[in-house]
Design a protein around this motif. Structure first.
Motif, PDB file in Angstrom:
ATOM      1  N   GLN A  94       0.797  -1.246   0.000  1.00  0.00           N
ATOM      2  CA  GLN A  94       0.000   0.000   0.000  1.00  0.00           C
ATOM      3  C   GLN A  94       0.816   1.276   0.000  1.00  0.00           C
ATOM      4  O   GLN A  94       0.502   2.206  -0.742  1.00  0.00           O
ATOM      5  CB  GLN A  94      -0.981  -0.018   1.176  1.00  0.00           C
ATOM      6  N   ARG A  95       1.872   1.382   0.824  1.00  0.00           N
ATOM      7  CA  ARG A  95       2.530   2.676   0.942  1.00  0.00           C
ATOM      8  C   ARG A  95       3.624   2.839  -0.118  1.00  0.00           C
ATOM      9  O   ARG A  95       3.763   1.986  -1.016  1.00  0.00           O
ATOM     10  CB  ARG A  95       3.095   2.853   2.353  1.00  0.00           C
ATOM     11  N   ASP A  96       4.391   3.899  -0.001  1.00  0.00           N
ATOM     12  CA  ASP A  96       5.414   4.196  -1.019  1.00  0.00           C
ATOM     13  C   ASP A  96       6.645   3.319  -0.817  1.00  0.00           C
ATOM     14  O   ASP A  96       7.750   3.804  -0.664  1.00  0.00           O
ATOM     15  CB  ASP A  96       5.792   5.683  -0.930  1.00  0.00           C
ATOM     16  N   MET A 122      20.913 -10.087   9.045  1.00  0.00           N
ATOM     17  CA  MET A 122      19.581 -10.682   9.265  1.00  0.00           C
ATOM     18  C   MET A 122      18.696 -10.484   8.027  1.00  0.00           C
ATOM     19  O   MET A 122      17.646 -11.097   7.913  1.00  0.00           O
ATOM     20  CB  MET A 122      18.901 -10.074  10.485  1.00  0.00           C
ATOM     21  N   TRP A 123      19.107  -9.613   7.124  1.00  0.00           N
ATOM     22  CA  TRP A 123      18.349  -9.430   5.871  1.00  0.00           C
ATOM     23  C   TRP A 123      18.962 -10.314   4.776  1.00  0.00           C
ATOM     24  O   TRP A 123      18.273 -11.064   4.125  1.00  0.00           O
ATOM     25  CB  TRP A 123      18.338  -7.943   5.472  1.00  0.00           C
ATOM     26  N   THR A 124      20.312 -10.230   4.651  1.00  0.00           N
ATOM     27  CA  THR A 124      20.936 -10.955   3.528  1.00  0.00           C
ATOM     28  C   THR A 124      20.938 -12.473   3.735  1.00  0.00           C
ATOM     29  O   THR A 124      21.137 -13.219   2.778  1.00  0.00           O
ATOM     30  CB  THR A 124      22.377 -10.473   3.277  1.00  0.00           C
ATOM     31  N   GLY A 138      10.344  -8.540  17.762  1.00  0.00           N
ATOM     32  CA  GLY A 138       9.983  -7.744  16.601  1.00  0.00           C
ATOM     33  C   GLY A 138      10.075  -8.529  15.320  1.00  0.00           C
ATOM     34  O   GLY A 138       9.752  -9.725  15.264  1.00  0.00           O
ATOM     35  N   PHE A 139      10.587  -7.838  14.344  1.00  0.00           N
ATOM     36  CA  PHE A 139      10.553  -8.354  12.989  1.00  0.00           C
ATOM     37  C   PHE A 139      11.301  -9.662  12.817  1.00  0.00           C
ATOM     38  O   PHE A 139      10.760 -10.649  12.331  1.00  0.00           O
ATOM     39  CB  PHE A 139      11.140  -7.281  12.077  1.00  0.00           C
ATOM     40  N   VAL A 140      12.582  -9.667  13.210  1.00  0.00           N
ATOM     41  CA  VAL A 140      13.369 -10.881  12.991  1.00  0.00           C
ATOM     42  C   VAL A 140      13.349 -11.795  14.211  1.00  0.00           C
ATOM     43  O   VAL A 140      13.795 -12.936  14.136  1.00  0.00           O
ATOM     44  CB  VAL A 140      14.834 -10.557  12.600  1.00  0.00           C
TER      45      VAL A 140
HETATM   46  C1  BGC Z   1       9.973  -2.347   5.562  1.00  0.00           C
HETATM   47  C2  BGC Z   1      10.322  -3.537   6.370  1.00  0.00           C
HETATM   48  C3  BGC Z   1      11.790  -3.744   6.151  1.00  0.00           C
HETATM   49  C4  BGC Z   1      12.427  -2.575   6.822  1.00  0.00           C
HETATM   50  C5  BGC Z   1      13.867  -2.594   7.085  1.00  0.00           C
HETATM   51  C6  BGC Z   1      10.675  -1.178   6.154  1.00  0.00           C
HETATM   52  O1  BGC Z   1      10.384   0.013   5.589  1.00  0.00           O
HETATM   53  O2  BGC Z   1       8.631  -2.162   5.416  1.00  0.00           O
HETATM   54  O3  BGC Z   1       9.485  -4.591   6.288  1.00  0.00           O
HETATM   55  O4  BGC Z   1      12.285  -4.974   6.416  1.00  0.00           O
HETATM   56  O5  BGC Z   1      12.039  -1.372   6.248  1.00  0.00           O
HETATM   57  O6  BGC Z   1      13.948  -2.484   8.407  1.00  0.00           O
END
Ligand code: BGC
Length: 883
Positions: A461-463, A522-524, A681-683
């Motif tokens: 939805q967002r940018d 944690m992303w790669t 949180g996320f991870v």
């Molecule tokens: C995204 C997340 C992403 C993060 C990085 C955000 O803007 O929506 O899902 O992993 O940036 O922390």
């Protein structure tokens, strides 16, 4: 063994080429052919197979395959690389398979299925990229160009294929009829390196005589100017061939789409559109100029995954008028897509359609959390009767649409929502007697679907809507449980590999629009996690072999930096967590997880030297984490947050003797400090739930999932969510608070594994062996979980019975499991409060007092195992009754 050619028993089904059903336009010279067996008698096996490939169905029917005949291959393998006569470009092939079972009984031949090649070499294209001429572009800086070319066909086509791509989203029409079902094509990727093209069968689309081909290209993900390329390859009924393709002879003009942007939406003025765009005419008007040709850097590669399509249409659930002049449509579900408009308005009426996930208190749309994305489609009516319109080159994430400037009263048909995303083939199912758990599962599935737009995105939805890699890997296993992800993830692994630099560094986003390179580990780590999970789910080692060098290079780049105390910055930590966990600790754990995966991957590809090498590094990093981050006296890691316990448990580095105390501290942290809530949180949330599963704390974990108080998935449902959110709290401001973020939807497969009981083994790949161990939680009375695996259907269905046994105190229970051919399973049957349950199979006693009855030949072994009876089973369908 004697071979019997009579066709009985199992047959091969689910035939795929490069993991796709009857693909049009593959560009691999040695495609992978795969299949699985229909479910049949218990204990059946695929002993052997034979594949035939031909250029015609008739050749196959006469058993005269002109391309390849493997003869009988005595192997249980259900995947083979094509190794017949060299495949030609732009050619249709057919293949079929027969299998032999363990008794030597041959199946019938499968029905022939086709695959068609596209172009193996780029120089076979013979087409030029075209774009709007410079002077026209200067006057129409945002307008979508329309390209047009007439063709004279002297006779009808016997076969015709069209290859299309664009820099920017494109659509093509033949005599006004759209080519193919795909939308928002070409599929997103690293455009500067690879541009995907789509192949269409257009054999029946042309008429003898004059025809008109029309192309339009919107902005899409390209920052540069939209450009278009097309090649049409025709074989006529008299076998002569002809090629038509884009070049400087094509005409171009500004279309009625005044602007189109993924984030901002599309603006169209239908008064501009004309029939001459789509149909042959005697003279075209003066608005047309010759298109300009342009050089484009990326390499054209055939699309290797399902297209983005309109998957379903949803009618509005509610239409309200929150303010005079504003109509609000509520579709009842947060989706990715756009709306189809059907109106009868005066010419020149300018209708605005604004999309949102949220509402303000006054019932109007709340767009604050879209940040700079306007998500507004604008349509100026042509007038003179009913007109239908749908934007072409944009999509939005929304549940609500507000129409402005609409005169009169809208009906159910004024706006219908089109759900648009990559056509992922569903293959998972979960349901149980608790509606809240079912809703959490459904929200996860919706969120995942909404966010697969050629790549796994973070939100629709967002940018943003980008391929953030953590988002991709957190939900990857859940996606593989619920959709056929082999083709989409194989393509995404290629996209990731393509972004790697010479040092082995990967970015945070693929394609790269944001973040840094090297990215956050944690992303790669997505590269390793997705490759490994895909191998575990499919058993297809070629996926790992293809990426082995790059996977190794990436982990080595980090090991070298680790050795020099120079790991890439852990930028995001446990992003959006309620309780912080030290970033340094998270970073080291991420590296250890990646090294462990590399060790397993090395073992799968049989690189023993690397197994030893990465085992040593695993030990070193594990020891270092323990010496740097482990407080022996307090028996806790890092700062004692939930994640500080979860990561070491998941990574198996807790010192032997400390395990019991550490687990207690972990549970105390959850119960006393966080009052029974998650704080990750996320991870961190996935490791939290994985570690709770590992130590058997499923009741606690499930109460954290279903708690209707903040923070939990249950809270989201209580607040009316129809997808999964980015934040645990209900936020609406102009910030990071997407209400459709799929990552935490990983919980869907966690439910399938716990309550549903289906657990893929860590040690074997391709569902060769798995565990079924349903967890009977709280007051649940039934649950069912299904995964259509690479081997066939795996399912577990359990239900409490109204009858009570023995002495009328404990309810009986039925449990039915399905194990496909080629798999074996450890099936844990809950004792459900009994000390020594009796288990019946097909109504006959099968297990009692720790013993499998001698008459039960299909049960390999059985024993008591805590609250369960564990039975080892071969394939088949088993209905057990626990009494
Ligand atoms: C995204 C997340 C992403 C993060 C990085 C955000 O803007 O929506 O899902 O992993 O940036 O922390």
């Amino acid at each position: 063994m004697k071979f019997n050619m009579h066709s009985r028993g199992s047959i091969a089904i689910g035939l795929k080429v490069n993991a796709l059903v009857e693909p049009m336009g593959i560009d691999t010279r040695e495609p992978m052919l795969s299949w699985h067996m229909s479910n049949c008698a218990r204990g059946a096996e695929q002993y052997a197979y034979r594949v035939q490939v031909a250029t015609s169905i008739i050749a196959l029917r006469h058993s005269e395959p002109d391309m390849w005949d493997t003869d009988m291959i005595r192997e249980p393998s259900q995947c083979v690389k094509y190794a017949g006569a060299p495949l030609q470009s732009a050619t249709r092939y057919y293949w079929r398979i027969r299998v032999w079972d363990h008794r030597g009984v041959s199946s019938a031949w499968s029905d022939p299925v086709m695959f068609e090649t596209a172009m193996f070499d780029e120089d076979e294209w013979h087409a030029k990229w075209i774009r709007m001429p410079a002077d026209m572009r200067a006057k129409n800086p945002t307008t979508v160009p329309v390209f047009r070319k007439e063709l004279l066909m002297v006779r009808r086509a016997r076969w015709a294929a069209m290859y299309i791509s664009g820099l920017g989203y494109q659509e093509v029409y033949i005599n006004g009829v759209k080519v193919g079902e795909s939308l928002l094509d070409p599929c997103n990727g690293n455009h500067d390196k690879t541009i995907y093209y789509t192949t269409y069968d257009v054999s029946d689309a042309f008429r003898a005589g004059r025809n008109c081909i029309t192309g339009m290209v919107g902005q899409g993900w390209e920052s540069g100017e939209p450009a278009f390329i097309m090649k049409l390859h025709i074989i006529y009924s008299n076998d002569s061939e002809e090629i038509f393709s884009t070049d400087e002879t094509w005409d171009c003009r500004p279309s009625h789409i005044i602007s189109s942007s993924i984030y901002q939406g599309e603006e169209a003025d239908r008064r501009i559109e004309d029939n001459e765009w789509y149909q042959p005419v005697l003279h075209i008007s003066e608005e047309w100029e010759k298109a300009e040709t342009v050089e484009v850097p990326g390499r054209l590669v055939a699309r290797t995954q399902p297209a983005i399509e309109c998957i379903e249409t949803i009618a509005p659930k509610l239409i309200t008028q929150p303010q005079p002049g504003l109509w609000l449509f509520d579709f009842g579900q947060n989706i990715a897509g756009r709306c189809k408009l059907r109106v009868d308005c005066q010419g020149g009426t300018k209708l605005l359609m604004k999309h949102s996930e949220l509402l303000n208190y006054d019932g109007t749309i709340c767009t604050d959390n879209l940040r700079t994305a306007a998500a507004t489609d604008t349509y100026t009516c042509r007038g003179h009767g009913v007109e239908e319109w749908e934007p072409r080159f944009t999509y939005h994430g929304f549940r609500y649409v507000q129409i402005e400037n609409f005169e009169g009263t809208p009906t159910q048909r004024t706006l219908t929502a089109q759900v648009i995303h990559t056509r992922l083939e569903p293959k998972g199912y979960f349901s149980c007697s608790d509606p809240l758990l079912n809703k959490i599962y459904a929200n996860s599935i919706w969120g995942y679907r909404d966010n697969y737009h050629s790549i796994p995105t973070d939100c629709p939805q967002r940018d943003e809507r980008m391929g953030w890699l953590a988002d991709a890997h957190i939900a990857a296993d859940m996606a593989m449980h619920n959709f056929d992800m082999e083709a989409p993830f194989s393509k995404y692994l290629d996209d990731i590999a393509e972004t790697m630099n010479a040092d082995g560094a990967l970015p945070d986003t693929v394609p790269t629009y944001h973040g840094t390179q090297p990215g956050d580990i944690m992303w790669t780590i997505a590269y390793h996690i997705i490759a490994w999970d895909l191998y575990r789910h499919t058993g297809h080692v070629h996926i790992l072999e293809k990426h082995y060098d790059k996977l190794r290079l990436h982990v080595m780049s980090l090991i070298t930096r680790y050795d020099n105390y120079n790991l890439p910055e852990c930028k995001y930590g446990d992003w959006i967590a309620l309780e912080k966990t030290p970033k340094d600790f998270i970073n080291h754990c991420a590296l250890l997880q990646m090294v462990n995966l590399q060790k397993k991957i090395s073992s799968a590809v049989k690189n023993e030297g690397d197994v030893a090498f990465f085992s040593e590094w695993s030990e070193t990093i594990g020891k270092n984490i323990n010496s740097l981050h482990y407080n022996i006296n307090r028996c806790m890691y890092a700062n004692g947050s939930e994640l500080s316990y979860a990561l070491p448990i998941m990574l198996n580095i807790v010192p032997e003797g400390d395990y019991v105390r550490l687990e207690k501290n972990f549970i105390r942290q959850i119960n006393r400090v966080r009052e029974g809530h998650l704080s990750t949180g996320f991870v961190g949330t996935k490791p939290l739930f994985e570690s709770l599963m590992k130590i058997g704390e499923l009741d606690l974990a499930l109460s954290m999932v279903t708690d209707v108080n903040y923070p939990s998935w249950g809270y989201q449902v209580a607040m009316g969510a129809s997808t999964i959110w980015e934040l645990w709290n209900y936020a609406t401001g102009n910030d990071m608070n997407s209400h459709n973020h799929p990552a935490q939807g990983f919980i869907a497969s966690w439910l399938m594994q716990t309550i549903g009981g289906i657990r893929l083994d860590e040690e074997t790949a391709g569902w060769e062996h798995f565990t079924i161990k349903p967890h009977l939680w709280g007051n649940l009375t039934n649950a069912e979980s299904i995964v259509e695996t690479a081997k066939g259907r795996v399912s577990c269905k359990w239900e409490m019975l109204d009858k009570c046994y023995p002495d009328k105190k404990l309810r009986g229970m039925n449990i039915t499991v399905q194990i496909p051919i080629g798999s074996t399973a450890s099936v844990y049957i809950p004792k459900y409060g009994r000390r020594r349950p009796e288990i019946k199979l097909d109504g006959k006693r099968a297990y009692r007092s720790g013993r499998v009855m001698a008459s039960q030949k299909d049960i390999i072994s059985g024993c008591d195992s805590g609250n369960y009876v564990c039975l080892e089973l071969t394939n088949g369908t088993y209905e057990f009754e626990v009494i």
